[in-house]
Structures are given as C-alpha cells and as structure tokens.
Design a protein around this motif. Structure first.
Motif, mmCIF file in Angstrom:
data_model
loop_
_atom_site.group_PDB
_atom_site.id
_atom_site.type_symbol
_atom_site.label_atom_id
_atom_site.label_comp_id
_atom_site.label_asym_id
_atom_site.label_seq_id
_atom_site.Cartn_x
_atom_site.Cartn_y
_atom_site.Cartn_z
ATOM 1 N N SER A 166 0.839 -1.189 0.000
ATOM 2 C CA SER A 166 0.000 0.000 0.000
ATOM 3 C C SER A 166 0.881 1.247 0.000
ATOM 4 O O SER A 166 1.764 1.393 0.851
ATOM 5 C CB SER A 166 -0.890 -0.004 1.240
ATOM 6 O OG SER A 166 -1.373 1.280 1.527
ATOM 7 N N GLU A 167 0.632 2.124 -0.953
ATOM 8 C CA GLU A 167 1.377 3.386 -1.014
ATOM 9 C C GLU A 167 1.162 4.186 0.267
ATOM 10 O O GLU A 167 2.077 4.816 0.789
ATOM 11 C CB GLU A 167 0.911 4.177 -2.244
ATOM 12 C CG GLU A 167 1.815 5.347 -2.570
ATOM 13 C CD GLU A 167 1.467 5.972 -3.900
ATOM 14 O OE1 GLU A 167 1.116 7.174 -3.893
ATOM 15 O OE2 GLU A 167 1.559 5.284 -4.937
ATOM 16 N N LYS A 168 -0.053 4.123 0.774
ATOM 17 C CA LYS A 168 -0.398 4.847 2.002
ATOM 18 C C LYS A 168 0.430 4.329 3.191
ATOM 19 O O LYS A 168 0.942 5.109 3.988
ATOM 20 C CB LYS A 168 -1.892 4.681 2.268
ATOM 21 C CG LYS A 168 -2.429 5.511 3.384
ATOM 22 C CD LYS A 168 -3.930 5.346 3.484
ATOM 23 C CE LYS A 168 -4.500 6.196 4.596
ATOM 24 N NZ LYS A 168 -5.957 6.076 4.691
ATOM 25 N N ASN A 200 4.139 5.380 2.701
ATOM 26 C CA ASN A 200 4.248 6.823 2.945
ATOM 27 C C ASN A 200 4.197 7.123 4.445
ATOM 28 O O ASN A 200 4.963 7.950 4.944
ATOM 29 C CB ASN A 200 3.160 7.584 2.195
ATOM 30 C CG ASN A 200 3.385 9.076 2.235
ATOM 31 O OD1 ASN A 200 4.482 9.558 1.949
ATOM 32 N ND2 ASN A 200 2.364 9.823 2.599
ATOM 33 N N THR A 234 8.222 5.885 -5.061
ATOM 34 C CA THR A 234 7.333 5.145 -5.949
ATOM 35 C C THR A 234 7.330 3.678 -5.542
ATOM 36 O O THR A 234 8.266 3.193 -4.909
ATOM 37 C CB THR A 234 7.793 5.232 -7.428
ATOM 38 O OG1 THR A 234 9.133 4.730 -7.530
ATOM 39 C CG2 THR A 234 7.741 6.661 -7.945
ATOM 40 N N ILE A 235 6.251 3.014 -5.927
ATOM 41 C CA ILE A 235 6.161 1.569 -5.764
ATOM 42 C C ILE A 235 5.766 1.020 -7.128
ATOM 43 O O ILE A 235 4.726 1.374 -7.668
ATOM 44 C CB ILE A 235 5.113 1.164 -4.708
ATOM 45 C CG1 ILE A 235 5.440 1.808 -3.353
ATOM 46 C CG2 ILE A 235 5.046 -0.358 -4.589
ATOM 47 C CD1 ILE A 235 4.385 1.569 -2.288
ATOM 48 N N SER A 283 6.488 -4.492 -6.888
ATOM 49 C CA SER A 283 6.748 -4.230 -5.462
ATOM 50 C C SER A 283 8.165 -3.746 -5.194
ATOM 51 O O SER A 283 8.773 -4.064 -4.172
ATOM 52 C CB SER A 283 6.432 -5.462 -4.612
ATOM 53 O OG SER A 283 5.069 -5.774 -4.709
ATOM 54 N N ILE A 295 10.171 -0.683 -4.096
ATOM 55 C CA ILE A 295 9.997 0.613 -3.442
ATOM 56 C C ILE A 295 11.248 1.436 -3.710
ATOM 57 O O ILE A 295 12.356 1.011 -3.378
ATOM 58 C CB ILE A 295 9.797 0.457 -1.918
ATOM 59 C CG1 ILE A 295 8.633 -0.488 -1.616
ATOM 60 C CG2 ILE A 295 9.599 1.820 -1.262
ATOM 61 C CD1 ILE A 295 8.569 -0.924 -0.159
#
Length: 155
Positions: free
Chosen positions: A3-5, A8, A27-28, A32, A34
């Motif tokens: 999850s980007e969230k 972050n 970025t992801i 997968s 990162i």
C-alpha cells in the motif's frame, strides 16, 4: 500488494524523528520495488539512507509481500523540487528554465514562499560610446514559473 499509504506513513514517521531529512519522491512499482529519494538540510549520508531504509523494511512483513527497497539521495545533478532544497543552496549557482521560454543562470541569493531570486553579472553595450560595461542583473522567479532548476557545479 504494498500500500502506497502504508509506505508513505512509514517514511513520514521516520522523517518526524529525523527532521533534518525530507522526502523528494517515492514510488512503488507493480513488481513491489519501493524507490525512495530523500534530501537533507545538510546533505545526505549513507547512514541517513540506511535509517530510512530500516524504518520501512523493519515495519513491513516479507511473508505478506515480497518487495525490494532502494533509498537514495537526490544527488548533485538532480533538479530541485522542494523549497527546502532551494533554501539549502542559497549562495550557489543555479541554472533555471522558466515559463514561457526563459533561461537564467546566476547565484541564488534569496528564497521565500513565492519564489527565488537569482543575481548575475553580464556585459552590455555602454550607453554612450563604444565598448561594454559590466552590469548587475537580478530576476525574481516564481515557483509556478520554474520548469527546471539545477545547481551548476563549477570546477
């Protein structure tokens, strides 16, 4: 899936602990991977990258999702994208491409919330007679007008 969230939040949590560092980009990829790019008010060391890397890696479960992680510094030739990058480079020479089709190269002398000020010297024809004189120039460039700004490294 990562999850980007979540990632972050992990980055932001680490940056609260290390307020001298700040995020430039992350970025992801669909695979997968990162990728995190950071900068710091006084530059970035390998230890700084390791700190951010551990803050992410130690809080994600590889049993849940397999991922790769790359944490890097913005680098000397990377474009400036954050107001803190401009502030830390006051006194250095910048090359700026701006709207509509303008180019500037000069010393970064001031940074505020609206934009930056560059100063440089140029030769112009004398008002009277032949020859040229050295003239000091200055430009205030708003952030919204900056297309690209890079530190010029002179040897």
């Amino acid at each position: 899936m990562l999850s980007e969230k979540t990632v972050n939040a992990l980055i932001e949590s680490a940056l609260v602990e290390r307020q001298d560092l700040f995020l430039i980009d992350f970025t992801i990829s669909p695979e997968s991977k990162i990728s995190v790019v950071i900068d710091g008010d006084k530059g970035v060391t390998v230890e700084d990258c390791m700190f951010i890397s551990r803050a992410i890696e130690n809080n994600l479960d590889r049993e849940e999702v397999d991922f790769s992680l790359d944490v890097a510094s913005a680098g000397a030739t990377s474009p400036l994208v954050n107001i803190r990058q401009y502030r830390k480079n006051v006194g250095r020479t910048l090359g700026v491409k701006a709207k509509p089709d303008l180019k500037f190269e000069g010393e970064l002398t001031a940074v505020d919330d609206a934009g930056v000020t560059l100063e440089w010297k140029t030769k112009e024809p004398k008002p009277v007679g032949k020859g040229k004189i050295v003239v000091n120039k200055q430009a205030k460039i708003m952030y919204d007008d900056i297309l690209e700004a890079k530190v010029i490294i002179k040897f």
